[in-house]
Design an enzyme around this catalytic site. Structure first.
Site, PDB file in Angstrom:
ATOM      1  N   CYS A   1       0.892  -1.110   0.080  1.00  0.00           N
ATOM      2  CA  CYS A   1      -0.027   0.273  -0.179  1.00  0.00           C
ATOM      3  C   CYS A   1       0.798   1.122   0.014  1.00  0.00           C
ATOM      4  O   CYS A   1       1.768   1.094  -0.780  1.00  0.00           O
ATOM      5  CB  CYS A   1      -1.014  -0.026   1.043  1.00  0.00           C
TER       6      CYS A   1
ATOM      7  N   HIS B   1      -0.750   1.516  -3.228  1.00  0.00           N
ATOM      8  CA  HIS B   1      -2.144   1.747  -3.584  1.00  0.00           C
ATOM      9  C   HIS B   1      -1.983   2.945  -4.179  1.00  0.00           C
ATOM     10  O   HIS B   1      -1.265   3.654  -4.706  1.00  0.00           O
ATOM     11  CB  HIS B   1      -2.605   2.287  -2.186  1.00  0.00           C
TER      12      HIS B   1
END
Length: 201
Positions: free
Chosen positions: A110, A137
Site C-alpha cells: 500500500c 495503493h
C-alpha cells in the site's frame, strides 16, 4: 528458521500488519514487530482504531546496524499516516537502506512503498540508487512514478529482493509471496491449504 521484522506506527493499516504477521508465523518464521514513534508507548492505534501492541515498543531495541544481520525480511505496512511516519523518520530510512545494502528482502504494501522510495532518495539522491519496479495503493502511485521508479498495477510485484503490493485486499497474497520466496512454494502451499485460500486472490 527465517526471521521477519514488521514495523508499525500510529495510522498503520491493521490488515496489512496483522496478515503478514499471521501468515509468516504459520509458515514457521520468527516474527517480531517494532513500534515507530508511537504516541502511547504500549500500543499503536491503527487506521480503523484497532490497537496493536508491538513486540518492541521502539526501534531502539532493534538497532538498524544489526537488524539486517538478524532478520531475513523487513515488512512495511501501509496506511497513509503510518506510511508518512516511516517515510520521514530517519531510523526507518536507515533500516530500509541497511536491508537493501545487505541484499535482504524488503516488503512494502500500500502506501508503505513510499518509505522504500524515500530511503533510496535519502541515501542516493534523486535519479540514483537501487530503484526497482514496484506497486502501491493508487493514492500514492503518482508520487512514486515522479521519483523515477518503475510501476506496475499487478497485485504483488517482485523485483529482485523488493516485494510490493497494493492494499488490504492483496495482503494475503503479499504475505504468501514472502513465504514462497524465502521458504519455497511447497511451504507456501502448505500454509495456504488449511487457510482455504482461494485459487485466485
Amino acid at each position: 528458521m527465517p526471521k521477519a521484522l514488521i514495523l508499525i506506527a500510529d495510522g498503520s493499516e491493521e490488515i496489512e500488519f496483522v496478515t503478514p504477521y499471521d501468515v509468516l508465523t504459520r509458515a514457521g518464521f520468527e516474527v517480531k514487530s517494532a513500534g515507530v514513534k508511537l504516541e502511547n508507548e504500549n500500543w499503536a492505534t491503527c487506521t480503523r482504531n484497532v490497537r496493536i501492541v508491538p513486540d518492541h515498543p521502539t526501534l531502539i531495541s532493534v538497532p538498524s546496524q544489526s537488524a539486517h544481520e538478524v532478520f531475513d525480511v523487513l515488512v512495511i505496512p501501509g496506511g497513509g499516516p503510518g506510511a508518512k511516519t516511516f517515510s520521514t523518520y530517519d531510523p526507518v530510512l536507515e533500516l530500509i537502506h541497511e536491508f537493501r545494502k545487505a541484499g535482504k528482502y524488503v516488503a512494502a504494501i500500500c502506501a508503505g512503498t513510499t518509505a522504500l522510495v524515500a530511503a533510496e532518495e535519502k541515501f542516493h539522491g534523486a535519479g540514483h540508487g537501487k530503484k526497482a519496479t514496484v506497486t502501491s495503493h493508487p493514492s500514492v502511485e503518482s508520487q512514486i512514478k515522479e521519483k523515477g521508479w518503475g510501476y506496475s498495477n499487478d497485485r504483488v510485484v517482485v523485483d529482485g529482493k523488493v516485494i510490493t503490493s497494493r492494499g488490504p485486499g492483496t495482503a494475503l497474497l503479499f504475505a504468501l509471496t514472502i513465504v514462497g520466496l524465502i521458504s519455497g512454494n511447497e511451504k507456501r502451499d502448505e500454509v495456504a491449504r488449511p487457510m482455504i485460500v482461494a485459487e485466485t486472490l
